[in-house]
Design a protein around this motif. Structure first.
Motif, PDB file in Angstrom:
ATOM      1  N   GLU A   1       0.828  -1.205   0.000  1.00  0.00           N
ATOM      2  CA  GLU A   1       0.000   0.000   0.000  1.00  0.00           C
ATOM      3  C   GLU A   1       0.865   1.258   0.000  1.00  0.00           C
ATOM      4  O   GLU A   1       0.541   2.257  -0.648  1.00  0.00           O
ATOM      5  CB  GLU A   1      -0.925  -0.005   1.213  1.00  0.00           C
ATOM      6  CG  GLU A   1      -1.857   1.205   1.299  1.00  0.00           C
ATOM      7  CD  GLU A   1      -2.707   1.385   0.037  1.00  0.00           C
ATOM      8  OE1 GLU A   1      -2.939   2.561  -0.353  1.00  0.00           O
ATOM      9  OE2 GLU A   1      -3.134   0.377  -0.569  1.00  0.00           O
ATOM     10  N   MET A   2       1.994   1.219   0.722  1.00  0.00           N
ATOM     11  CA  MET A   2       2.912   2.361   0.701  1.00  0.00           C
ATOM     12  C   MET A   2       3.480   2.576  -0.699  1.00  0.00           C
ATOM     13  O   MET A   2       3.614   3.722  -1.158  1.00  0.00           O
ATOM     14  CB  MET A   2       4.055   2.116   1.690  1.00  0.00           C
ATOM     15  CG  MET A   2       3.647   2.075   3.143  1.00  0.00           C
ATOM     16  SD  MET A   2       5.075   1.733   4.210  1.00  0.00           S
ATOM     17  CE  MET A   2       4.248   1.507   5.800  1.00  0.00           C
ATOM     18  N   PHE A   3       3.809   1.476  -1.373  1.00  0.00           N
ATOM     19  CA  PHE A   3       4.343   1.545  -2.737  1.00  0.00           C
ATOM     20  C   PHE A   3       3.292   2.133  -3.677  1.00  0.00           C
ATOM     21  O   PHE A   3       3.563   3.046  -4.478  1.00  0.00           O
ATOM     22  CB  PHE A   3       4.739   0.141  -3.175  1.00  0.00           C
ATOM     23  CG  PHE A   3       5.697   0.085  -4.345  1.00  0.00           C
ATOM     24  CD1 PHE A   3       6.017   1.211  -5.103  1.00  0.00           C
ATOM     25  CD2 PHE A   3       6.294  -1.126  -4.697  1.00  0.00           C
ATOM     26  CE1 PHE A   3       6.901   1.139  -6.177  1.00  0.00           C
ATOM     27  CE2 PHE A   3       7.177  -1.206  -5.767  1.00  0.00           C
ATOM     28  CZ  PHE A   3       7.470  -0.077  -6.502  1.00  0.00           C
ATOM     29  N   ARG A   4       2.065   1.651  -3.584  1.00  0.00           N
ATOM     30  CA  ARG A   4       0.968   2.166  -4.409  1.00  0.00           C
ATOM     31  C   ARG A   4       0.776   3.662  -4.192  1.00  0.00           C
ATOM     32  O   ARG A   4       0.620   4.423  -5.144  1.00  0.00           O
ATOM     33  CB  ARG A   4      -0.337   1.448  -4.073  1.00  0.00           C
ATOM     34  CG  ARG A   4      -0.405  -0.007  -4.486  1.00  0.00           C
ATOM     35  CD  ARG A   4      -1.613  -0.673  -3.846  1.00  0.00           C
ATOM     36  NE  ARG A   4      -2.857   0.005  -4.180  1.00  0.00           N
ATOM     37  CZ  ARG A   4      -3.774  -0.480  -5.001  1.00  0.00           C
ATOM     38  NH1 ARG A   4      -3.585  -1.664  -5.580  1.00  0.00           N
ATOM     39  NH2 ARG A   4      -4.879   0.186  -5.241  1.00  0.00           N
ATOM     40  N   SER A   5       0.798   4.071  -2.926  1.00  0.00           N
ATOM     41  CA  SER A   5       0.577   5.482  -2.597  1.00  0.00           C
ATOM     42  C   SER A   5       1.686   6.359  -3.164  1.00  0.00           C
ATOM     43  O   SER A   5       1.433   7.461  -3.663  1.00  0.00           O
ATOM     44  CB  SER A   5       0.499   5.659  -1.075  1.00  0.00           C
ATOM     45  OG  SER A   5      -0.597   4.947  -0.550  1.00  0.00           O
TER      46      SER A   5
ATOM     47  N   GLY B   1      -8.147   2.957 -15.282  1.00  0.00           N
ATOM     48  CA  GLY B   1      -8.724   1.626 -15.399  1.00  0.00           C
ATOM     49  C   GLY B   1      -7.734   0.487 -15.488  1.00  0.00           C
ATOM     50  O   GLY B   1      -8.117  -0.685 -15.437  1.00  0.00           O
ATOM     51  N   ALA B   2      -6.450   0.779 -15.622  1.00  0.00           N
ATOM     52  CA  ALA B   2      -5.437  -0.282 -15.723  1.00  0.00           C
ATOM     53  C   ALA B   2      -5.010  -0.720 -14.329  1.00  0.00           C
ATOM     54  O   ALA B   2      -4.832   0.111 -13.427  1.00  0.00           O
ATOM     55  CB  ALA B   2      -4.230   0.218 -16.498  1.00  0.00           C
ATOM     56  N   ASP B   3      -4.885  -2.023 -14.138  1.00  0.00           N
ATOM     57  CA  ASP B   3      -4.420  -2.541 -12.852  1.00  0.00           C
ATOM     58  C   ASP B   3      -2.905  -2.600 -12.893  1.00  0.00           C
ATOM     59  O   ASP B   3      -2.313  -3.527 -13.443  1.00  0.00           O
ATOM     60  CB  ASP B   3      -5.019  -3.933 -12.593  1.00  0.00           C
ATOM     61  CG  ASP B   3      -4.790  -4.381 -11.158  1.00  0.00           C
ATOM     62  OD1 ASP B   3      -4.066  -3.669 -10.421  1.00  0.00           O
ATOM     63  OD2 ASP B   3      -5.332  -5.423 -10.766  1.00  0.00           O
ATOM     64  N   LEU B   4      -2.273  -1.604 -12.305  1.00  0.00           N
ATOM     65  CA  LEU B   4      -0.826  -1.452 -12.402  1.00  0.00           C
ATOM     66  C   LEU B   4      -0.080  -1.971 -11.183  1.00  0.00           C
ATOM     67  O   LEU B   4       1.156  -1.882 -11.137  1.00  0.00           O
ATOM     68  CB  LEU B   4      -0.484   0.031 -12.596  1.00  0.00           C
ATOM     69  CG  LEU B   4      -1.164   0.730 -13.774  1.00  0.00           C
ATOM     70  CD1 LEU B   4      -0.812   2.213 -13.770  1.00  0.00           C
ATOM     71  CD2 LEU B   4      -0.765   0.077 -15.082  1.00  0.00           C
ATOM     72  N   PHE B   5      -0.802  -2.508 -10.211  1.00  0.00           N
ATOM     73  CA  PHE B   5      -0.181  -2.822  -8.925  1.00  0.00           C
ATOM     74  C   PHE B   5      -0.201  -4.313  -8.597  1.00  0.00           C
ATOM     75  O   PHE B   5      -0.268  -4.705  -7.442  1.00  0.00           O
ATOM     76  CB  PHE B   5      -0.866  -2.017  -7.823  1.00  0.00           C
ATOM     77  CG  PHE B   5      -0.900  -0.542  -8.106  1.00  0.00           C
ATOM     78  CD1 PHE B   5       0.257   0.217  -8.057  1.00  0.00           C
ATOM     79  CD2 PHE B   5      -2.088   0.088  -8.451  1.00  0.00           C
ATOM     80  CE1 PHE B   5       0.237   1.572  -8.331  1.00  0.00           C
ATOM     81  CE2 PHE B   5      -2.123   1.450  -8.726  1.00  0.00           C
ATOM     82  CZ  PHE B   5      -0.952   2.203  -8.670  1.00  0.00           C
ATOM     83  N   THR B   6      -0.134  -5.137  -9.630  1.00  0.00           N
ATOM     84  CA  THR B   6      -0.154  -6.593  -9.438  1.00  0.00           C
ATOM     85  C   THR B   6       1.248  -7.178  -9.324  1.00  0.00           C
ATOM     86  O   THR B   6       1.398  -8.380  -9.112  1.00  0.00           O
ATOM     87  CB  THR B   6      -0.864  -7.271 -10.618  1.00  0.00           C
ATOM     88  OG1 THR B   6      -0.108  -7.027 -11.819  1.00  0.00           O
ATOM     89  CG2 THR B   6      -2.282  -6.737 -10.787  1.00  0.00           C
ATOM     90  N   GLY B   7       2.281  -6.370  -9.508  1.00  0.00           N
ATOM     91  CA  GLY B   7       3.644  -6.873  -9.549  1.00  0.00           C
ATOM     92  C   GLY B   7       4.087  -7.227 -10.950  1.00  0.00           C
ATOM     93  O   GLY B   7       5.207  -7.716 -11.145  1.00  0.00           O
TER      94      GLY B   7
END
Length: 297
Positions: free
Chosen positions: A188-192, A205-211
């Protein structure tokens, strides 16, 4: 007396003996696995706050610097060291009011992309590997190995959580649950951080946080980078009158000669390097090699 260009490029302009006669773009290379340890017996270096701070300070205090370029080639590593270096970049950029451009080389993944997000602009080569916005933990389960050789594990703790995920003990479900909770918090810190730095540039709309990892060309479509090209082509076009100068940090002598982290960090002489230092250095080298191998490098 004129200081040689290679030496003067390591110093702020006010210490270089001469004031810069033209605009300059200092380039800082951030190359290697991000780890608090010093470099081991492998040619690839490491990135951490201690190793990069002097080079970054020299870059941002160079006379007539019109921008600072970060040349990033990293598969990631320590979240804390990633954040410390990125925060230092932002601190210096805001203090000296100098724009920062990041350039992704072979890979700017995980913590490497965290560093890239410290820049005001991110550029990549179409073939670069970019992203991996996630958290990973790895280790070994060695309890079967010590049982096979009749080795008894003796571990005494004060505190029920002190020996979580000990590689010589059977894995416990409650320890895995704890680890995943820590990973989610770090994720969550990385996403933020990415969201705060990239903002509306990120593809809706793109899921960019799946690794997941993408090529530089795809990363441009997703808003993870701002453009494609090489540092020299982009910087010479943007700042045609500026001189491009590489700014380097200093490493301990033993680290430059390939001695492992404990010896180099402690400043030990050759006669003081023990077998334990060698084994630890080889283990570190294996970890570093595995980090690069995840991206086929």
């Amino acid at each position: 007396m004129r200081i040689p260009d290679r030496l003067s490029s390591r110093l702020p302009g006010r210490l270089g003996g001469e004031k810069a006669e033209q605009d300059v773009v200092p380039m800082v290379r951030l190359h290697g696995v991000i780890t608090p340890q010093a470099g081991g017996p492998v040619p690839r270096s490491v990135i951490n706050w201690q190793a990069t701070d002097k080079a970054l300070e020299r870059a941002f205090t160079t006379d007539r610097a019109v921008a600072v370029a970060l040349l990033i080639n990293s598969p990631g590593g320590s979240p804390t060291q990633s954040a410390l270096v990125a925060d230092r970049i932002r601190e210096l950029a805001e203090k000296h009011e100098v724009p920062v451009l990041a350039f992704c080389e072979d890979v700017a993944a995980s913590g490497g992309y965290w560093l890239a997000c410290a820049a005001d602009e991110i550029h990549a080569h179409p073939t670069s590997l970019v992203g991996s916005i996630g958290v990973v933990s790895s280790g070994f389960g060695l309890e079967g190995l010590i049982q096979r050789y009749g080795i008894e594990r003796r571990l005494h703790t004060a505190g029920t959580s002190k020996a979580r995920l000990d590689p010589f003990l059977p894995e416990k479900e409650e320890d895995v649950v704890w680890l995943r909770g820590m990973q989610e918090e770090l994720h969550e810190m990385f996403r933020s951080w990415v969201t705060a730095r990239r903002g509306e540039k990120l593809a809706a709309g793109a899921d960019l946080f799946t690794g997941e990892v993408w090529t530089g060309a795809k990363a441009l479509e997703l808003g993870l980078v701002d453009g494609l090209g090489t540092p020299r082509s982009i910087l010479t076009e943007r700042f045609p009158e500026a001189k491009l100068v590489t700014v380097e940090g200093r490493k301990p002598l033993l680290a430059r000669l390939g001695i492992g982290a404990p010896a180099a960090a402690a400043g030990l002489g050759w006669s003081q390097v023990t077998a334990a230092d060698v084994v630890l250095g080889l283990t570190q080298a294996a970890d570093i090699r595995a980090s690069w191998a995840r991206y086929g490098l």
